[in-house]
Design a protein around this motif. Structure first.
Motif, mmCIF file in Angstrom:
data_model
loop_
_atom_site.group_PDB
_atom_site.id
_atom_site.type_symbol
_atom_site.label_atom_id
_atom_site.label_comp_id
_atom_site.label_asym_id
_atom_site.label_seq_id
_atom_site.Cartn_x
_atom_site.Cartn_y
_atom_site.Cartn_z
ATOM 1 N N PRO A 67 -8.530 1.900 6.941
ATOM 2 C CA PRO A 67 -8.106 0.858 5.993
ATOM 3 C C PRO A 67 -6.942 1.361 5.149
ATOM 4 C CG PRO A 67 -10.495 1.171 5.949
ATOM 5 C CD PRO A 67 -9.941 2.294 6.748
ATOM 6 N N LEU A 68 -5.838 0.649 5.178
ATOM 7 C CA LEU A 68 -4.622 1.159 4.547
ATOM 8 C C LEU A 68 -4.576 0.955 3.041
ATOM 9 C CD1 LEU A 68 -1.984 0.369 7.305
ATOM 10 C CD2 LEU A 68 -2.949 2.571 6.635
ATOM 11 N N ASP A 69 -5.693 0.482 2.448
ATOM 12 C CA ASP A 69 -5.785 0.490 0.992
ATOM 13 C C ASP A 69 -6.476 1.760 0.498
ATOM 14 O OD1 ASP A 69 -8.269 -0.104 1.973
ATOM 15 O OD2 ASP A 69 -8.617 -1.864 0.699
ATOM 16 N N VAL A 70 -6.853 2.644 1.429
ATOM 17 C CA VAL A 70 -7.512 3.903 1.083
ATOM 18 C C VAL A 70 -6.469 5.022 1.101
ATOM 19 C CG1 VAL A 70 -9.248 5.584 1.810
ATOM 20 C CG2 VAL A 70 -9.710 3.124 2.023
ATOM 21 N N PRO A 71 -6.337 5.804 0.012
ATOM 22 C CA PRO A 71 -5.302 6.844 -0.042
ATOM 23 C C PRO A 71 -5.320 7.805 1.135
ATOM 24 C CG PRO A 71 -6.231 6.514 -2.228
ATOM 25 C CD PRO A 71 -7.047 5.680 -1.278
ATOM 26 N N ALA A 72 -6.514 8.231 1.583
ATOM 27 C CA ALA A 72 -6.579 9.173 2.700
ATOM 28 C C ALA A 72 -5.953 8.578 3.953
ATOM 29 C CB ALA A 72 -8.030 9.570 2.971
ATOM 30 N N CYS A 73 -6.172 7.291 4.182
ATOM 31 C CA CYS A 73 -5.607 6.639 5.374
ATOM 32 C C CYS A 73 -4.095 6.519 5.258
ATOM 33 C CB CYS A 73 -6.235 5.261 5.559
ATOM 34 S SG CYS A 73 -8.027 5.319 5.781
ATOM 35 N N GLN A 74 -3.616 6.225 4.058
ATOM 36 C CA GLN A 74 -2.178 6.186 3.835
ATOM 37 C C GLN A 74 -1.562 7.553 4.111
ATOM 38 O OE1 GLN A 74 -1.892 4.912 -0.242
ATOM 39 N NE2 GLN A 74 -2.912 2.971 0.146
ATOM 40 N N ASP A 75 -2.230 8.613 3.657
ATOM 41 C CA ASP A 75 -1.716 9.965 3.861
ATOM 42 C C ASP A 75 -1.700 10.343 5.338
ATOM 43 O OD1 ASP A 75 -1.368 10.223 1.158
ATOM 44 O OD2 ASP A 75 -3.141 11.482 0.831
ATOM 45 N N ARG A 76 -2.755 9.985 6.061
ATOM 46 C CA ARG A 76 -2.808 10.316 7.483
ATOM 47 C C ARG A 76 -1.701 9.598 8.253
ATOM 48 N NH1 ARG A 76 -9.471 10.235 8.345
ATOM 49 N NH2 ARG A 76 -9.862 11.612 6.559
ATOM 50 N N LEU A 77 -1.479 8.327 7.918
ATOM 51 C CA LEU A 77 -0.411 7.582 8.583
ATOM 52 C C LEU A 77 0.946 8.170 8.230
ATOM 53 C CD1 LEU A 77 0.631 5.252 10.296
ATOM 54 C CD2 LEU A 77 0.504 3.788 8.249
ATOM 55 N N ALA A 78 1.152 8.497 6.954
ATOM 56 C CA ALA A 78 2.442 9.054 6.527
ATOM 57 C C ALA A 78 2.715 10.386 7.215
ATOM 58 C CB ALA A 78 2.458 9.219 5.006
ATOM 59 N N GLY A 79 1.706 11.252 7.277
ATOM 60 C CA GLY A 79 1.885 12.547 7.923
ATOM 61 C C GLY A 79 2.196 12.404 9.402
ATOM 62 N N PHE A 80 1.523 11.458 10.060
ATOM 63 C CA PHE A 80 1.735 11.255 11.494
ATOM 64 C C PHE A 80 3.141 10.716 11.756
ATOM 65 C CE2 PHE A 80 1.099 9.147 15.632
ATOM 66 C CZ PHE A 80 0.502 10.185 16.325
ATOM 67 N N ARG A 81 3.521 9.679 10.990
ATOM 68 C CA ARG A 81 4.846 9.083 11.174
ATOM 69 C C ARG A 81 5.955 10.103 10.899
ATOM 70 N NH1 ARG A 81 4.295 3.133 8.279
ATOM 71 N NH2 ARG A 81 4.190 1.893 10.207
ATOM 72 N N ASP A 82 5.801 10.875 9.841
ATOM 73 C CA ASP A 82 6.824 11.841 9.464
ATOM 74 C C ASP A 82 7.029 12.872 10.572
ATOM 75 O OD1 ASP A 82 8.542 13.204 7.318
ATOM 76 O OD2 ASP A 82 7.133 14.790 7.853
ATOM 77 N N THR A 83 5.927 13.371 11.114
ATOM 78 C CA THR A 83 6.033 14.383 12.169
ATOM 79 C C THR A 83 6.666 13.797 13.422
ATOM 80 O OG1 THR A 83 4.083 15.479 11.292
ATOM 81 C CG2 THR A 83 4.749 16.070 13.523
ATOM 82 N N MET A 84 6.255 12.590 13.782
ATOM 83 C CA MET A 84 6.844 11.956 14.961
ATOM 84 C C MET A 84 8.340 11.720 14.761
ATOM 85 S SD MET A 84 4.424 11.714 17.195
ATOM 86 C CE MET A 84 5.179 10.604 18.366
#
Length: 375
Positions: free
Chosen positions: A233-250
């Motif tokens: 759920p993208l209203d949860v900070p941990a999920c936002q962080d996981r998505l941000a980390g994944f996108r940044d690395t890619m």
């Protein structure tokens, strides 16, 4: 120390005092955890307690120490008042399950909220970590949930009344007001995961972006090039962080666009997210799911569509839960040391209660890659 025969009746403080060669008052101070007692005397009293078989009266001890010797383990969300869940019910709720499917009506909402506990291995690991840390300290957790404003008020009242000495809070929603309610009331508490709203509360969390980077780098190292992600759920900070980390690395590896589908941390939502991704991107060859249950759902759908894991599509999960081992094939995943993190929550709270450390602090744990057969 000389052994003394156990008295015929239940051992008393006087029996312990005679065995230890100290006064009854000294025994009482040691038994009740008063800190300024000579360590040699403390050890003598402890040996006398063991020799006599004395068991402290918890009710009497509470009167002396003004402590309940209990900790509230609370799972809270930001639900409305559509159900009248009891805050003292012996259950916790799965992350996001309050928004999931379930029977209509108050009873159905409560049943769905409670049933999620047993479906999500995350909470069992939290409870294990907390119980294992508290037990040697003679403390006991009281499991509570607070998915409505009324239930949250009950939690605060329960703590105000001294029924528990403090709270360990697992919040399931970014808009959850409970951490702020507890801190505004001046009650001791520690939170699992960084609060979305600013609050003067200690918390334990994971370096989520670093975990997602490990997942991205592993998929790329396998040769995957058409990679998608199933988020929580993208209203949860941990999920936002996981998505941000994944996108940044890619992006750092020349992949500026990553297809995403949002899930709710359940196997069912992992399945539906994987169906959407396959429909829109049938040539994908790698998937990162933001928890293991959704990764299990993704593997199930891939098999149904004739895609081999990992030969056709590699899958990486997150958490390293029991679901990762139960999956076929066993999941490659990012380990979140939940038991250790939960134990650290309990340690921070007990330090606060003992007065040894009242400063608000944070402890961030490091993730690690666990390679199995799915990627």
């Amino acid at each position: 120390m000389t052994e003394h025969p156990r008295p015929a009746g239940a051992p008393t403080l006087e029996d312990v005092a005679r065995a230890a060669g100290v006064s009854r008052a000294t025994v009482s101070r040691v038994v009740n955890g008063v800190r300024n007692v000579d360590p040699v005397i403390q050890e003598s009293v402890r040996q006398a307690v063991a020799a006599t078989g004395y068991t402290p009266n918890r009710a009497a001890r509470s009167l002396v120490t003004r402590r309940a010797d209990a900790i509230a383990l609370v799972v809270s969300g930001a639900g409305d008042d559509s159900s009248d869940g009891s805050a003292t019910a012996p259950a916790v709720a799965a992350r996001g399950s309050a928004e999931g499917d379930g029977d209509a009506g108050p009873d159905g909402a409560n049943n769905s909220f409670t049933a999620g506990v047993f479906a999500d291995p995350f909470f069992g690991r939290v409870v294990t970590g907390v119980v294992n840390y508290l037990r040697p300290h003679g403390m006991y957790p009281v499991l509570m949930f607070a998915e409505t404003s009324g239930a949250r008020d009950e939690v605060v009242s329960y703590l105000r009344q001294g029924s528990a000495d403090g709270a360990l809070v697992v919040s399931t929603h970014a808009e959850d007001p409970l951490p702020e309610l507890i801190t505004d009331a001046g009650l001791p508490a520690v939170l699992y995961a960084r609060p979305a709203r600013p609050a003067r509360i200690s918390y334990v969390d994971l370096a989520h972006q670093d975990g997602a980077r490990l997942a991205a780098e592993h998929l790329l190292a396998r040769g995957c090039r058409r990679i998608a992600t199933i988020t929580g759920p993208l209203d949860v900070p941990a999920c936002q962080d996981r998505l941000a980390g994944f996108r940044d690395t890619m992006a750092r590896h020349g992949h500026p666009y990553i297809p995403i589908a949002e899930g709710r941390f359940t196997q069912e939502t992992g399945e539906s997210a994987m169906e959407r991704l396959l429909a829109e991107h049938p040539d994908l060859d790698g998937v990162f799911a933001a928890n293991d249950l959704m990764a299990v759902g993704a593997c199930h759908v891939l098999r149904e569509h004739g895609r081999r894991v990992p030969e056709d599509v590699a899958v990486v999960g997150f958490d390293d839960s029991s679901a990762a081992l139960a999956c076929r094939p066993p999941l490659t995943t990012i380990r979140q040391p939940v038991e250790e993190m939960a134990a650290e929550m309990a340690r921070l709270l007990l330090d606060r209660l003992s007065g040894s450390d009242r400063a608000v602090t944070s402890v961030i744990f490091e993730p690690s890659l666990v390679v199995r057969d799915s990627a």
